[in-house]
Write a protein that holds these residues in place. Sequence first.
Motif, short mmCIF file in Angstrom:
data_model
loop_
_atom_site.label_atom_id
_atom_site.label_comp_id
_atom_site.label_asym_id
_atom_site.label_seq_id
_atom_site.Cartn_x
_atom_site.Cartn_y
_atom_site.Cartn_z
N TYR A 108 -1.66 -5.98 -4.35
CA TYR A 108 -0.40 -5.34 -4.71
C TYR A 108 -0.45 -4.74 -6.12
CZ TYR A 108 1.63 -7.64 -0.61
OH TYR A 108 1.90 -8.05 0.67
N LEU A 109 -1.26 -5.32 -6.98
CA LEU A 109 -1.43 -4.78 -8.33
C LEU A 109 -2.06 -3.39 -8.30
CD1 LEU A 109 -2.52 -7.90 -10.42
CD2 LEU A 109 -0.49 -6.48 -10.80
N VAL A 110 -2.76 -3.09 -7.21
CA VAL A 110 -3.37 -1.77 -7.06
C VAL A 110 -2.48 -0.85 -6.23
CG1 VAL A 110 -5.36 -0.51 -6.12
CG2 VAL A 110 -5.69 -2.71 -7.28
N SER A 111 -1.93 -1.38 -5.12
CA SER A 111 -1.14 -0.53 -4.23
C SER A 111 0.18 -0.08 -4.86
CB SER A 111 -0.86 -1.25 -2.92
OG SER A 111 -0.12 -2.44 -3.13
N THR A 112 0.77 -0.93 -5.72
CA THR A 112 2.04 -0.54 -6.35
C THR A 112 1.87 0.70 -7.23
OG1 THR A 112 2.86 -2.82 -6.27
CG2 THR A 112 3.94 -1.31 -7.82
N LEU A 114 -0.51 2.81 -7.03
CA LEU A 114 -0.98 3.87 -6.14
C LEU A 114 0.19 4.60 -5.49
CD1 LEU A 114 -3.20 5.41 -4.59
CD2 LEU A 114 -3.19 3.54 -2.92
N PHE A 115 1.13 3.83 -4.94
CA PHE A 115 2.31 4.44 -4.32
C PHE A 115 3.19 5.12 -5.37
CE2 PHE A 115 1.68 1.27 -0.76
CZ PHE A 115 1.31 2.23 0.17
N LEU A 116 3.21 4.58 -6.59
CA LEU A 116 3.95 5.23 -7.67
C LEU A 116 3.34 6.60 -7.97
CD1 LEU A 116 6.10 5.26 -9.89
CD2 LEU A 116 4.48 4.00 -11.35
N ALA A 117 2.03 6.67 -7.96
CA ALA A 117 1.35 7.95 -8.19
C ALA A 117 1.64 8.93 -7.07
CB ALA A 117 -0.16 7.72 -8.31
N VAL A 118 1.67 8.44 -5.82
CA VAL A 118 2.01 9.30 -4.69
C VAL A 118 3.42 9.86 -4.83
CG1 VAL A 118 2.41 9.36 -2.20
CG2 VAL A 118 0.40 8.17 -3.11
N LEU A 119 4.38 8.98 -5.18
CA LEU A 119 5.76 9.42 -5.35
C LEU A 119 5.88 10.43 -6.49
CD1 LEU A 119 8.75 9.23 -4.65
CD2 LEU A 119 8.90 7.25 -6.19
N THR A 120 5.18 10.17 -7.58
CA THR A 120 5.20 11.09 -8.71
C THR A 120 4.66 12.46 -8.31
OG1 THR A 120 4.91 9.25 -10.27
CG2 THR A 120 4.40 11.46 -11.07
N ALA A 121 3.60 12.46 -7.50
CA ALA A 121 3.01 13.72 -7.04
C ALA A 121 3.99 14.49 -6.14
CB ALA A 121 1.71 13.44 -6.30
N VAL A 122 4.70 13.75 -5.27
CA VAL A 122 5.69 14.40 -4.41
C VAL A 122 6.79 15.04 -5.25
CG1 VAL A 122 7.48 14.01 -2.67
CG2 VAL A 122 5.24 12.91 -2.42
N PHE A 123 7.31 14.28 -6.22
CA PHE A 123 8.36 14.81 -7.09
C PHE A 123 7.86 16.01 -7.89
CE2 PHE A 123 10.76 10.55 -7.28
CZ PHE A 123 11.64 10.97 -6.30
N ALA A 160 5.71 -2.50 -1.79
CA ALA A 160 4.60 -3.06 -2.57
C ALA A 160 5.11 -3.75 -3.83
CB ALA A 160 3.61 -1.95 -2.94
N ALA A 161 6.10 -3.14 -4.51
CA ALA A 161 6.63 -3.74 -5.74
C ALA A 161 7.34 -5.05 -5.45
CB ALA A 161 7.60 -2.76 -6.41
N GLY A 162 8.12 -5.10 -4.36
CA GLY A 162 8.81 -6.34 -4.01
C GLY A 162 7.84 -7.45 -3.65
#
Length: 259
Positions: A108-112, A114-123, A160-162
């Motif tokens: 989760y320390l990696v996936s969190t 990672l998903f933040l980067a994906v969301l940032t890229a979408v935005f 992932a964060a939860g």
Amino acid sequence: MSTEHLLDDRPLTPLRTLANKVPEVTAYFWIIKVLTTGMGETASDFLARLLGPVPAVALGGLALAASLAVQFAVRRYIAWVYWTAVVMVSVFGTMAADVLHVGLGVPYLVSTPLFLAVLTAVFALWYAVERTLSIHGIRTRRRETFYWAAVLATFALGTAAGDLTATVGFGYFGSVVLFAVAICVPAFAHRFAALNAVTAFWAAYVITRPLGASLADWMALGHARGGLGLGLGPVTLAWTAAIVCFVGYLAVSRRDVQR
């Protein structure tokens, strides 16, 4: 946050042929959003145990595709269509995060992040193309596509964060308290520190996911894991019933239709 701060008056480059496709941001919006996150969390786990991980993911993916197809097909906001899509995004977003952790062994320390980067890229792509991230301008297919990509990314990130906070010492109830406090931060920052309304909205939107998921997990999981032990099935059914009641009320009253 008030409606007028989320209004987007920037003219659309494509022909505006759709009514706004998302609901008004009211108290009902946030209540149903939290309910969908918790229901998606327990439903995903329940289906994985009942059917097995692979059939559950396949079924979740098909249901998500079908619900989004209906959402894109309609030309205006329809409460049950929209919230069905959100529920399926919640279920599949949970599965996506779980596949990375359980199936591929990604911590989760990696996936969190990672998903933040994906969301940032979408935005970033959304803003680069449309020059706005406001939900009050979802009137073209392109904006609607960006919107649902962002929603899916927020659910995966929140899941992932939860799970991360629950496994690093906070536990499920501690995570509920943590995210309940965290979701107040963008609201107060918008009210008292002039935080942009759109930024505040999306920050709160992300936090609703781990808040609802942690609460549902705390209710469903056994005492050995720090939960109340009510069971995945009963909690899923109870939260689903609550969603149906709220969405049914909005479908009749139309109190969340943007005007």
